[in-house]
Design an enzyme around this catalytic site. Structure first.
Site, PDB file in Angstrom:
ATOM      1  N   HIS A   1      40.689  51.320  40.121  1.00  0.00           N
ATOM      2  CA  HIS A   1      40.423  50.423  38.988  1.00  0.00           C
ATOM      3  C   HIS A   1      41.614  49.490  38.781  1.00  0.00           C
ATOM      4  O   HIS A   1      42.556  49.793  38.056  1.00  0.00           O
ATOM      5  CB  HIS A   1      40.169  51.250  37.731  1.00  0.00           C
ATOM      6  CG  HIS A   1      39.519  50.480  36.624  1.00  0.00           C
ATOM      7  ND1 HIS A   1      38.945  51.072  35.539  1.00  0.00           N
ATOM      8  CD2 HIS A   1      39.339  49.156  36.435  1.00  0.00           C
ATOM      9  CE1 HIS A   1      38.444  50.170  34.727  1.00  0.00           C
ATOM     10  NE2 HIS A   1      38.681  48.983  35.253  1.00  0.00           N
TER      11      HIS A   1
ATOM     12  N   ASN B   1      42.275  40.522  29.575  1.00  0.00           N
ATOM     13  CA  ASN B   1      42.237  40.492  31.041  1.00  0.00           C
ATOM     14  C   ASN B   1      40.904  39.997  31.591  1.00  0.00           C
ATOM     15  O   ASN B   1      40.525  40.328  32.707  1.00  0.00           O
ATOM     16  CB  ASN B   1      42.591  41.869  31.618  1.00  0.00           C
ATOM     17  CG  ASN B   1      41.806  43.005  30.972  1.00  0.00           C
ATOM     18  OD1 ASN B   1      40.753  42.783  30.374  1.00  0.00           O
ATOM     19  ND2 ASN B   1      42.305  44.222  31.090  1.00  0.00           N
TER      20      ASN B   1
END
Length: 379
Positions: free
Chosen positions: A333, A147
Site C-alpha cells: 500500500h 494524498n
C-alpha cells in the site's frame, strides 16, 4: 419563565451527554497520543522528509512533548500482546494510517475508556469500526485531500502498466531474456479504450482529468453526479447503473470507499459479467473485491490484468492469492504515502491536534464521525 426553564433543562441534558462530556474535557491537562505507522528501518535516514514512519512519527514529537503531552509511536498493532494493546486503556488520541492500519474494533473502543479522538493520517478510515465509534461518542477525522493527487497519479501509472503489458518486458530485462513477441501479443494503446471509474470523488475526478489527453471514452458512476462544468472539462459521461457501466468498460478503476454496501461487491457473479480481458485498477480498498474470485478470474483470463496497492488484510500474508495470480501488477500500500503526500497529511494531522487541544472545530470535510453521525460516503 417556562421557556427559560425548558432552555436550562435542554442545556443540562446536553452537558450530561457522553459526546459533550468527551468534547468538554478535550483541552484539559496532558494527553496521551499514540501513533501507529510502518517502520522505515534503514530507509529513514535516506530522506529527511520521510515523516510518515515510526522513526519520525509525522515529525510532531517535539511539538507535542513541549506542550506537556505524551507521545507513543509503534508499528506493533496486531494481537492481544502487541504494543498498541498495552496503551488502549489510557490513550486519549489514536493516530493511524491506511498504509499500516491498526484495526480499531468495537472491542478496542470499549476498552479505551479515555479515548476521545481517532485521526487518520491520510484518507480512508474504514479500518475503524465507525458505528462503534459513533455510538461511543468519539470523533473520527482524516486529512481529506492530503494524498488524492498521489493516488490519482498512481492509478494512471497502473493503467498504462497493464495496457502496455509492461511488467513482462521488465522481467525479461532482469532475467537476461529478449522476446518482443512475448510482450507485444497483449500490449495495446490506451487511446480509444473505454475507461470507467466507480467513484468520482476527489481522486476519481483527478484521474478523469489526467485521462482526458489520452482520448479515451470516459465513464463514471457515483452516488452524486459531477457538476456540468467538470463533466464538460473531462468529457466523462455519468452512468446511473453501475453494472451497465462496468459491462462497457475495457478498464475499470475502483475509487469508492469501503462500506457495508461495497464490501465484497466484486464477487464471482459480477466479475463474470465484465468484458473478457478487462483490466482492473484498485487503489481504494482490497475488501471491495472477493479475493478468490479475482484470483480465479485472472487465472482464467477473464480479468486480463489486475493492479492495485490495497489488500485485505494489511499487511498481506505471504500466502495471499493475489501475490501469485497471473497478469497482476500489485504492490504494498504505497500510492498515497509518497513523500509529498506524507508532508501534507503530517501537516493536516498536526493542525487537527492543535485544534483539538484548543477545543476548536476541524475543517468540516475532515470529519468522518461527528456527534454520532457518519459522513455520507460511509453510510
Amino acid at each position: 419563565m417556562a421557556m427559560k426553564r425548558a432552555g436550562v433543562s435542554a442545556i443540562r441534558a446536553l452537558c450530561s451527554s457522553p459526546n459533550f462530556t468527551r468534547y468538554a474535557h478535550s483541552t484539559a491537562g496532558s494527553k496521551k497520543i499514540v501513533g501507529v505507522f510502518y517502520k522505515a528501518n534503514e530507509y529513514a535516514e535516506l530522506n529527511p522528509n520521510f515523516v510518515g514512519c515510526v522513526e519520525r512519527g509525522l515529525g510532531i514529537r517535539d511539538w507535542l512533548e513541549s506542550r506537556g503531552h505524551q507521545y507513543v509511536v509503534t508499528a506493533d498493532k496486531d494481537g492481544p500482546d502487541c504494543e498498541l494493546e498495552k496503551h488502549i486503556p489510557d490513550l486519549h488520541v489514536l493516530i493511524t494510517t491506511p498504509f499500516h492500519p491498526a484495526y480499531v474494533t468495537a472491542e478496542r473502543i470499549k476498552k479505551a475508556k479515555n479515548l476521545q479522538l481517532l485521526l487518520t493520517a491520510g484518507i480512508g478510515s474504514d479500518h475503524i469500526d465507525l458505528k462503534a465509534a459513533a455510538e461511543a461518542g468519539l470523533t473520527v477525522a482524516e486529512v481529506t485531500g492530503s494524498n488524492v493527487v498521489s493516488v490519482a497519479e498512481d492509478e494512471l501509472m497502473r493503467i498504462l502498466i497493464l495496457v502496455r503489458n509492461f511488467l513482462p518486458g521488465h522481467h525479461q530485462v532482469i532475467s537476461g531474456d529478449w522476446n518482443v513477441a512475448g510482450i507485444a501479443y497483449r500490449a495495446y494503446d490506451l487511446e480509444g479504450k473505454t475507461v470507467g471509474t466507480f467513484g468520482a470523488g476527489r481522486i476519481g475526478k483527478l484521474l478523469l482529468q489526467r485521462l482526458k489527453p489520452f482520448n479515451c471514452n470516459l465513464l463514471y458512476h457515483d452516488r452524486l453526479k459531477m457538476d456540468p462544468e467538470m463533466e464538460k472539462q473531462t468529457g466523462a459521461k455519468f452512468e446511473e447503473d453501475l453494472d451497465v457501466m462496468l459491462q462497457k468498460c475495457d478498464i475499470i478503476v475502483i475509487n469508492t470507499p469501503l462500506t457495508d454496501q461495497t464490501r465484497g461487491m466484486f464477487n464471482k457473479e459480477r466479475i463474470s459479467k465484465l468484458k473478457k480481458g478487462v483490466l482492473i485498477v484498485n487503489n481504494a480498498r482490497g475488501a471491495i473485491m472477493d479475493t478468490q474470485a479475482v484470483a480465479d478470474a485472472c487465472s482464467s483470463g477473464h480479468i486480463g490484468g489486475y493492479s492495485g496497492d490495497v489488500w485485505f488484510p494489511q499487511p498481506a500474508p505471504k500466502d495471499h492469492p493475489w501475490r501469485y495470480m497471473p497478469n497482476q501488477a500489485m504492490t504494498p500500500h504505497i500510492s498515497g504515502t509518497t513523500i509529498d503526500g506524507q508532508l501534507r497529511y503530517a501537516a493536516g494531522t498536526k493542525d487537527m491536534l492543535d485544534r483539538y487541544f484548543k477545543g476548536e472545530e476541524f475543517p468540516l470535510q475532515n470529519y468522518i464521525v461527528r456527534e454520532g453521525v457518519l459522513a455520507p460516503q460511509y453510510r
